[in-house]
Every structure is written in C-alpha cells, then in structure tokens.
Design a protein around this motif. Structure first.
Motif, PDB file in Angstrom:
ATOM      1  N   LYS A  90       0.834  -1.188   0.000  1.00 22.84           N
ATOM      2  CA  LYS A  90       0.000   0.000   0.000  1.00 22.84           C
ATOM      3  C   LYS A  90       0.878   1.252   0.000  1.00 22.84           C
ATOM      4  CE  LYS A  90      -3.822   2.110   2.591  1.00 22.84           C
ATOM      5  NZ  LYS A  90      -4.545   2.143   3.895  1.00 22.84           N
ATOM      6  N   GLU A  91       1.942   1.198   0.755  1.00 22.98           N
ATOM      7  CA  GLU A  91       2.849   2.348   0.835  1.00 22.98           C
ATOM      8  C   GLU A  91       3.436   2.729  -0.519  1.00 22.98           C
ATOM      9  OE1 GLU A  91       5.929   1.778   3.661  1.00 22.98           O
ATOM     10  OE2 GLU A  91       4.563   1.533   5.347  1.00 22.98           O
ATOM     11  N   HIS A  92       3.682   1.706  -1.313  1.00 22.49           N
ATOM     12  CA  HIS A  92       4.306   1.985  -2.609  1.00 22.49           C
ATOM     13  C   HIS A  92       3.415   2.826  -3.512  1.00 22.49           C
ATOM     14  CE1 HIS A  92       7.478  -0.783  -1.519  1.00 22.49           C
ATOM     15  NE2 HIS A  92       8.133  -0.393  -2.589  1.00 22.49           N
ATOM     16  N   LEU A  93       2.132   2.814  -3.213  1.00 19.26           N
ATOM     17  CA  LEU A  93       1.227   3.650  -4.002  1.00 19.26           C
ATOM     18  C   LEU A  93       1.543   5.128  -3.796  1.00 19.26           C
ATOM     19  CD1 LEU A  93      -2.069   1.681  -3.407  1.00 19.26           C
ATOM     20  CD2 LEU A  93      -1.083   2.196  -5.637  1.00 19.26           C
ATOM     21  N   ILE A  94       2.094   5.430  -2.644  1.00 18.57           N
ATOM     22  CA  ILE A  94       2.385   6.823  -2.320  1.00 18.57           C
ATOM     23  C   ILE A  94       3.484   7.398  -3.205  1.00 18.57           C
ATOM     24  CG2 ILE A  94       3.107   8.393  -0.502  1.00 18.57           C
ATOM     25  CD1 ILE A  94       2.036   6.466   1.520  1.00 18.57           C
ATOM     26  N   GLN A  95       4.374   6.544  -3.596  1.00 17.69           N
ATOM     27  CA  GLN A  95       5.481   7.020  -4.440  1.00 17.69           C
ATOM     28  C   GLN A  95       4.947   7.760  -5.664  1.00 17.69           C
ATOM     29  OE1 GLN A  95       8.934   5.983  -3.509  1.00 17.69           O
ATOM     30  NE2 GLN A  95       9.269   7.886  -4.634  1.00 17.69           N
ATOM     31  N   GLY A  96       3.856   7.239  -6.206  1.00 23.30           N
ATOM     32  CA  GLY A  96       3.236   7.892  -7.351  1.00 23.30           C
ATOM     33  C   GLY A  96       2.836   9.318  -7.017  1.00 23.30           C
ATOM     34  N   PHE A  97       2.338   9.484  -5.832  1.00 21.12           N
ATOM     35  CA  PHE A  97       1.956  10.802  -5.345  1.00 21.12           C
ATOM     36  C   PHE A  97       3.168  11.730  -5.290  1.00 21.12           C
ATOM     37  CE2 PHE A  97       1.582  13.624  -1.662  1.00 21.12           C
ATOM     38  CZ  PHE A  97       0.427  14.311  -1.967  1.00 21.12           C
ATOM     39  N   TYR A  98       4.237  11.227  -4.736  1.00 15.45           N
ATOM     40  CA  TYR A  98       5.460  12.025  -4.644  1.00 15.45           C
ATOM     41  C   TYR A  98       5.906  12.509  -6.010  1.00 15.45           C
ATOM     42  CZ  TYR A  98       6.272  10.671   0.184  1.00 15.45           C
ATOM     43  OH  TYR A  98       6.169  10.499   1.535  1.00 15.45           O
ATOM     44  N   ASP A  99       5.960  11.591  -6.926  1.00 13.81           N
ATOM     45  CA  ASP A  99       6.474  11.927  -8.248  1.00 13.81           C
ATOM     46  C   ASP A  99       5.699  13.086  -8.864  1.00 13.81           C
ATOM     47  OD1 ASP A  99       8.274   9.941  -7.854  1.00 13.81           O
ATOM     48  OD2 ASP A  99       7.244   8.465  -9.098  1.00 13.81           O
ATOM     49  N   ARG A 100       4.391  13.037  -8.710  1.00 19.04           N
ATOM     50  CA  ARG A 100       3.588  14.132  -9.254  1.00 19.04           C
ATOM     51  C   ARG A 100       3.882  15.442  -8.578  1.00 19.04           C
ATOM     52  NH1 ARG A 100      -2.243  12.249 -10.698  1.00 19.04           N
ATOM     53  NH2 ARG A 100      -1.573  10.369 -11.759  1.00 19.04           N
ATOM     54  N   ASN A 101       3.937  15.402  -7.261  1.00 25.03           N
ATOM     55  CA  ASN A 101       4.150  16.640  -6.544  1.00 25.03           C
ATOM     56  C   ASN A 101       5.515  17.232  -6.850  1.00 25.03           C
ATOM     57  OD1 ASN A 101       1.659  16.306  -5.521  1.00 25.03           O
ATOM     58  ND2 ASN A 101       2.249  16.477  -3.373  1.00 25.03           N
ATOM     59  N   GLN A 102       6.471  16.358  -7.029  1.00 25.53           N
ATOM     60  CA  GLN A 102       7.799  16.808  -7.422  1.00 25.53           C
ATOM     61  C   GLN A 102       7.711  17.600  -8.728  1.00 25.53           C
ATOM     62  OE1 GLN A 102      10.760  16.951  -6.173  1.00 25.53           O
ATOM     63  NE2 GLN A 102      11.512  17.845  -8.083  1.00 25.53           N
ATOM     64  N   ALA A 103       7.012  17.014  -9.668  1.00 26.20           N
ATOM     65  CA  ALA A 103       6.883  17.666 -10.976  1.00 26.20           C
ATOM     66  C   ALA A 103       6.152  19.001 -10.852  1.00 26.20           C
ATOM     67  CB  ALA A 103       6.138  16.747 -11.936  1.00 26.20           C
ATOM     68  N   ALA A 104       5.122  19.008 -10.058  1.00 20.18           N
ATOM     69  CA  ALA A 104       4.344  20.238  -9.889  1.00 20.18           C
ATOM     70  C   ALA A 104       5.180  21.327  -9.218  1.00 20.18           C
ATOM     71  CB  ALA A 104       3.096  19.959  -9.059  1.00 20.18           C
ATOM     72  N   HIS A 105       6.008  20.926  -8.277  1.00 21.69           N
ATOM     73  CA  HIS A 105       6.877  21.895  -7.617  1.00 21.69           C
ATOM     74  C   HIS A 105       7.838  22.510  -8.642  1.00 21.69           C
ATOM     75  CE1 HIS A 105       9.849  22.846  -4.081  1.00 21.69           C
ATOM     76  NE2 HIS A 105       9.347  23.925  -4.613  1.00 21.69           N
ATOM     77  N   ARG A 106       8.378  21.665  -9.449  1.00 20.02           N
ATOM     78  CA  ARG A 106       9.279  22.119 -10.516  1.00 20.02           C
ATOM     79  C   ARG A 106       8.604  23.208 -11.360  1.00 20.02           C
ATOM     80  NH1 ARG A 106      14.613  21.703 -11.896  1.00 20.02           N
ATOM     81  NH2 ARG A 106      14.368  23.738 -12.808  1.00 20.02           N
ATOM     82  N   VAL A 107       7.408  22.904 -11.799  1.00 20.30           N
ATOM     83  CA  VAL A 107       6.674  23.839 -12.650  1.00 20.30           C
ATOM     84  C   VAL A 107       6.422  25.160 -11.937  1.00 20.30           C
ATOM     85  CG1 VAL A 107       4.449  24.277 -13.762  1.00 20.30           C
ATOM     86  CG2 VAL A 107       5.550  22.044 -14.014  1.00 20.30           C
ATOM     87  N   ALA A 108       5.946  25.049 -10.696  1.00 21.35           N
ATOM     88  CA  ALA A 108       5.643  26.251  -9.927  1.00 21.35           C
ATOM     89  C   ALA A 108       6.912  27.059  -9.668  1.00 21.35           C
ATOM     90  CB  ALA A 108       4.968  25.883  -8.615  1.00 21.35           C
ATOM     91  N   ALA A 109       8.000  26.349  -9.435  1.00 23.24           N
ATOM     92  CA  ALA A 109       9.266  27.029  -9.160  1.00 23.24           C
ATOM     93  C   ALA A 109       9.744  27.787 -10.410  1.00 23.24           C
ATOM     94  CB  ALA A 109      10.319  26.024  -8.721  1.00 23.24           C
ATOM     95  N   GLU A 110       9.550  27.166 -11.526  1.00 20.58           N
ATOM     96  CA  GLU A 110       9.986  27.750 -12.795  1.00 20.58           C
ATOM     97  C   GLU A 110       9.464  29.179 -12.961  1.00 20.58           C
ATOM     98  OE1 GLU A 110      12.694  26.251 -14.519  1.00 20.58           O
ATOM     99  OE2 GLU A 110      11.327  24.526 -14.612  1.00 20.58           O
TER     100      GLU A 110
END
Lengths: 271, 271
Positions: free
Chosen positions: A103-123
């Motif tokens: 179940k925990e591994h499902l969270i990794q997917g969440f992280y990956d998205r948020n990472q990408a979104a942070h990148r975009v917002a930071a840009e």
DNA sequence: GACAACTGTTGAACACGTTCAAGAAAGGTG
DNA sequence: CACCTTTCTTGAACGTGTTCAACAGTTGTC
C-alpha cells in the motif's frame, strides 16, 4: 531531517477511473520496481525482477494508481482499504499487489507528481526573479503552495516516509531520482541568481538548501496553525537569514568558521 | 524535527516476567491516559477517563509493559505480536488493551526509561566538567550511548513517533513531561558551565539545544555506518561550532543577526 | 451480610494488509 | 494450426491490531 520529498496539486485524475485510462505515456516510466526490502540482513535478495511492462499491464497499473490517489484524497490514506481500491478499480485485490509491492508503494506515485508540480511552480519564479533571496523565498513558498491541499493526509503518510528503511524515505536509494530532481531546483535557484558566493560553499549549497527545504517540510507537517501560516512565517524569516549568511560567506573573518562547517560536512559524508 | 524523545539502556527487566512483578513503586506514576485520538475532527471526545490505578491493576500493567519491552528487545517491534505479549505475560489480549490504548502506547514506557537513563548518564558528565563545550559534548554522547543497544529497532518505531498526531511524537502534549525533562538536561549544561552567553540567547538556548539534540537523534536513526560512527563525528564536529557561535553571541557586530534569529523564534512560537 | 458500583479480565469476532496457488490471456515459435 | 512461455488476474486464506459484550473480582455503603 526526514520529510515528504515533494508535493503538488495533481489536478489530473479528476475523472473517475471508469473509462479510458490514459495512454501509457507520461510520468511513471521509471524502471524501479524490485523493492530493496527492509528487514534485517538476510542474505542477498535474489530478485532484481525488472518487469517489461506491456501495454495492457501499464494500463491496469495506471488505473489502480489513479483510483488509489483519488480515494486517498477523498477519504484519507488510512481510511482507504486495498479492497476498496481494488473494488473501485474493478480488479481483484491481488492484482494491485502485482503492480505495487505494498500500500505504501502507491504513495510514491503521489510524490512523483508533486515533485513535478513543484518544478513547474518554481519555474515561474526562477524565470522572473534574479535576486537570490527572492528566488529562494519564491521556490519555498511554491513548494508549500503545491503541497497545501494535501496537508491533512500528508501528515498521515509522512509517518510512512519517516522510516529509514522505507523506500519512501527521502534519503532512500529508491527516491534518489526524486531527490536529485529536487536538489536540481535549488541549484537553479543559485545559478540563476546575482548572488556572489564563496565557490566552495557554492558547491555544497544546493544540497544544503534542499536539506533546509526538508526541514521546512518537516515543520509544515507538524504545523497545526490555521492555513499553516507559521510555516509561511518560518520561510519569510529564514530566507533573509540564509541570504545574509551566504553573503557573509566571502568575508575574510568568517573563513575559518565556514571551513569548519564544510569540513564537517565532508567528514560526515564519507562513510 | 521529529525524533525519539530520549534513550536509555534499561538494564532492568532482565529476569523474565515469570515471577514477582516489582512493587508498584517507581517510574510510571503519571496520570496521562486518555488518548488524544488522532483521526479527523469528529466532535469532542467525551472521555477524559482518568483511571484511579488500584494496586492490582498497577501490577498487571507493569507485568505487561515489562514483557512487551523484553519481547521488543528480543524479537524487534514489528515481529512482536500483541498475542505473543499477552501469552507470555499470562493474560488475555484484551487485557493489554485495557492498560494500553494501542501497541504503540507500549513504546512510551520505553521512552520514559531511556529519558531517565540519559539523565543519569548526563549527570556524570555535568558533575565533573565545567567547560560548556565539554559538557554539551558529553551529554550528547551520553544520549547516544544510552540509545545504542536499541538502534536497530529504534528506527522501526521512530516511524511511529514521526506521525504528528501520534501521542508519541516528541512534540505532542502527551510527551511534554518527557520533553521538559530532556530540556532540563540542557538547561543544566548551560547553567553549570563557565560560558559567558548573551542573556537573551541564554533564555532560549536550552530549547534550541534540545532541538539540536532531536536533530542528532534523527541523524542517528538514519545512520547506517558501523557503530553509527558518523553520528559520533557529527557530534564532535557540531559541538565546537555551537560553542564558537555561542561565544560570538556577545559580539557587537553580530547583535543584529542574533536579534533576527531570536525574533524569528518568537514569531513562530506564537500561533 | 446484601447490594450496587466500580475495576479488572476474558476470548471470540472484525476489518485490515498481504500472500499464494491456481488459472486465464497474450505472445512467440515451429 | 498446436505448443509453450510469459504476463496478467483471481479470490480464498493467513496473521495481524483492535474491539466489545460478557463476566469475575474488589471495594464501599447501609
């Protein structure tokens, strides 16, 4: 300090899983799958499985992930059962475990998205600001912005990320792609700025800033104030300090102290 | 930063639970019991139960706690089931839940002991050293010494302590007695020392040192190097830095910076 | 001593995460 | 086409933490 690796308002996954899952493209192309396994040191784990990912499988995988994240958002992490995810996605429980080790591994997917979104917002900030402090401040606030909608359950599975042996730990090898990506943001903060920085410090600074960011996230997770405004204040207060410190780094008088710090970092880093 | 509140080699609980449980005296007199409950905001939790603690109950409670800690040490936290604890202690599962709200709550007992052991170990240093840096260094190393035997599973339930809503979080109100006790150690580090410190800083320093200690513990939890020697090096490296910084705190030039830091702390502290 | 009101104790039952042997579907090869 | 191999899917079954209605033991009151 431990901390949620990233954060982001995934506005994707708005339509329920029912219909057509997205074509296999986009995020999540990563190969990582063979769990490092926590546990004690029980011989070598003889399974670097590396799954080939055929089209159909990828589709099911996405479907399960979308469904899970949606339910997490709707009901919270702990309240979402694997049975519920499977049922909602129209598959058997076991099928979810075929694609995700736990179940925990499902969270990794969440992280990956948020990472990408942070990148975009930071840009957005990095493209307009030149001043170091402003850049740093903008990037930190952007990170919090992006995480904000998830504060209530970020805390819940922050717990999960905190276990050192967990693949979700921001320091684990399994999250190192996400970690590198995060550090890269801070490298950009520095490189695009007009600040004059001691060269030796400059080399270490991206990682140090990332560490500071982890600290901020940690603070944020624990922050119970309305709208997490204490975290906002922390950022606004810490950034000028960092800025001042970085500026001071070139002063002759502070050289020894700086050296001492850098030497410490070095000592600790090598095993 | 989150972190295991304390640490200690409880050399008590060496004889198996079989025979006579200790007389109800000693540690664990605390009243805290009514769990704050995590969960969402579901109305007021109408139960400030506050149990009277009769003699017999106290005995059973101790028996269950001893047994649990022993099994944790022998098999690890995750591997120890509530059924095993109950069986070994010679009671029914439900009985354990009469005294402890959950498996996690058993850990609090562990914390309390380690806290006490850290105090004792620190005392030895504090009684002989006068130099600030030496005192601080000694106390930090003592804390790690005392935790050392539990490193392997400290990590395991560090995870538990990390959840902000958990009563085990070092920042929770439920651990505030333990936290206060820990901060008191650092107050002694300062007060018994010969160091000259800016008075305003002096007021905040105990809590700041405790925070630094939490950071060290956090590092230690993640430290995979043999014997956790990186943590030892971190301590040896950080202490002189702190010492130097504290010494500098009285310099006229650094006043503004210090003020800035103290103001930030103040801002953040009030909600 | 009888009664009531606690404190303390029990173990079956529940829901959950996870596993696994079995098999279905799809691809590849002659 | 028949066949084998690999990918994918299933759902019952296991062991876990936790709950709860029932009961036992103890204490206090008249």
């Amino acid at each position: 300090m431990t901390g949620v690796t990233t954060a982001a308002a995934d506005s994707a996954a708005d339509d329920p899983g029912a219909g057509t899952p997205r074509s296999a493209a986009g995020e999540e192309a990563g190969p990582v799958k063979a769990a490092a396994r926590g546990e004690a040191a029980t011989e070598a784990d003889s399974s670097p499985v590396e799954r080939p990912r055929r089209a159909r499988g990828e589709q099911t995988r996405q479907l399960i992930l979308e469904t899970a994240l949606r339910l997490f958002r709707e009901r919270g992490y702990a309240e979402t059962t694997m049975r519920a995810i499977a049922k909602e996605a129209g598959v058997a429980v076991g099928n979810a475990y075929y694609y995700f080790d736990s179940k925990e591994h499902l969270i990794q997917g969440f992280y990956d998205r948020n990472q990408a979104a942070h990148r975009v917002a930071a840009e957005r900030v990095l493209n307009t600001e030149k001043d170091f402090a402003a850049r740093l401040r903008g990037v930190l606030h952007a990170g919090i912005d992006v995480n904000e909608p998830y504060h209530s359950f970020a805390a819940t599975f922050f717990k999960t990320a905190a276990e050192p042996s967990s693949p979700l730990s921001p320091f684990s090898s399994e999250s190192s792609p996400a970690r590198e990506a995060a550090i890269a943001i801070f490298r950009d903060v520095i490189e695009g700025s007009s600040a004059k920085i001691d060269p030796e410090l400059r080399r270490e600074l991206p990682e140090l800033l990332w560490l500071a960011w982890m600290g901020v996230v940690l603070f944020w997770v624990y922050d119970r104030s309305p709208g997490q405004r204490r975290t906002r204040r922390l950022i606004d207060g810490v950034v000028p300090l960092v800025d001042r410190l970085v500026g001071l780094s070139r002063l002759r008088v502070l050289r020894p102290a700086l050296r001492q710090v850098l030497a410490l970092i070095d000592t600790i880093r090598r095993d």
